[in-house]
Design a protein around this motif. Structure first.
Motif, short mmCIF file in Angstrom:
data_model
loop_
_atom_site.label_atom_id
_atom_site.label_comp_id
_atom_site.label_asym_id
_atom_site.label_seq_id
_atom_site.Cartn_x
_atom_site.Cartn_y
_atom_site.Cartn_z
N SER A 49 48.93 32.21 -17.97
CA SER A 49 49.73 31.24 -18.72
C SER A 49 49.93 29.97 -17.91
O SER A 49 49.89 28.86 -18.46
N TYR A 52 46.72 27.97 -17.93
CA TYR A 52 46.52 27.34 -19.24
C TYR A 52 47.49 26.18 -19.44
O TYR A 52 47.13 25.15 -20.04
N ALA A 53 48.72 26.32 -18.95
CA ALA A 53 49.69 25.22 -19.06
C ALA A 53 49.20 24.00 -18.29
O ALA A 53 49.40 22.85 -18.73
N THR A 219 50.21 27.80 -29.82
CA THR A 219 48.99 27.40 -29.10
C THR A 219 48.10 26.53 -29.99
O THR A 219 47.59 25.49 -29.56
N SER A 222 49.60 23.05 -30.43
CA SER A 222 49.38 22.20 -29.25
C SER A 222 47.98 21.59 -29.27
O SER A 222 47.80 20.39 -29.02
#
Length: 254
Positions: A49, A52-53, A219, A222
């Motif tokens: 995570s 990915y952020a 997701t 975004s």
């Protein structure tokens, strides 16, 4: 379809796909294939995570900076043209009228011809560029007869030079999109992040399904927002010609 409706559709489809995948995995994948150590899995998922952020943050910076720059320099261009128009009123009657006429002609061409081309092709309009060159040539050719006119002519030239710089930056931002490698990384990273959740061996309960649906929808949202912001003058969240339109309205030439 409006951007709001499109975003809701994207979220709904993503949530349905994510939940469907969860239901299939929980029903057909043997339990021995699923993660047993939830502590270790949680730590690994936190790392995935975080990575990915970072990808999302890089993507946001990559698309937002050109978008903000395009808006800023569109406003700057309109402001400089307005100031040049005002100073042109202090030139001799013939030169002032010519410069003012060319400023309004350029503004109208930018709004009516160049902006549609920016949206479609992400390039400037040659005819609009030619109008701006004609405007600058007319300003350079102005002859003054006293100190006041000389000051006005210099201010017109300074403002047009500033407008030319703003125009060049605005046009250079038109094709600034996401770095080629980043879109595959974002899509793949999102898919990996959602797929990783399936391996936690979550029971087929409504709260767990809702959790999967929410993560998948957010997701997808975004990525959808990044897509709409990618090119400053294209897609739903594009920079419009409103500053130039407002300038023309103020000058009485809309």
């Amino acid at each position: 379809m409006s951007t709001l409706l499109a975003s809701l559709v994207v979220m709904a489809v993503a949530a349905a796909v994510g939940t469907g995948g969860f239901l299939l995995v929980s029903r057909y994948v043997p339990e021995r294939w699923l993660i047993a150590d939830s502590g270790a899995a949680g730590a690994m998922y936190a790392t995935v995570s975080m990575v990915y952020a970072i990808f999302i943050a890089i993507g946001a910076i990559a698309v937002w900076e050109p978008h903000a720059e395009a808006g800023q320099y569109t406003r700057q261009e309109a402001h400089d043209l307005s100031e040049a128009y005002w100073w042109a009123g202090h030139l001799d009657a013939t030169s002032g009228a010519q410069v003012r006429s060319l400023i309004t002609a350029y503004g109208q061409s930018a709004v009516r011809q160049e902006w549609p081309r920016l949206r479609a092709d992400r390039t400037g309009d040659p005819a609009t560029e030619a109008r701006f060159d004609e405007l600058r040539a007319a300003a350079v050719a102005v002859r003054t007869s006293d100190e006041q006119q000389e000051k006005a002519a210099q201010n017109v030239l300074d403002r047009l030079e500033s407008a030319a710089d703003a125009r060049r930056i605005r046009l250079s931002a038109a094709a600034d999109g996401m770095p080629p490698l980043l879109w595959p990384a974002l899509v793949l990273g999102g898919a990996v992040g959602i797929g990783f959740l399936y391996l936690f061996g979550l029971a087929r309960t409504f709260p767990n399904g809702l959790m999967i649906a929410t993560v998948t929808a957010m997701t997808a949202l975004s990525l959808f927002i990044l897509y709409q912001l990618e090119f400053p003058f294209s897609r739903a969240l594009s920079v419009g010609p409103e500053p130039l339109t407002a300038m023309l309205t103020t000058l009485g030439a809309s």
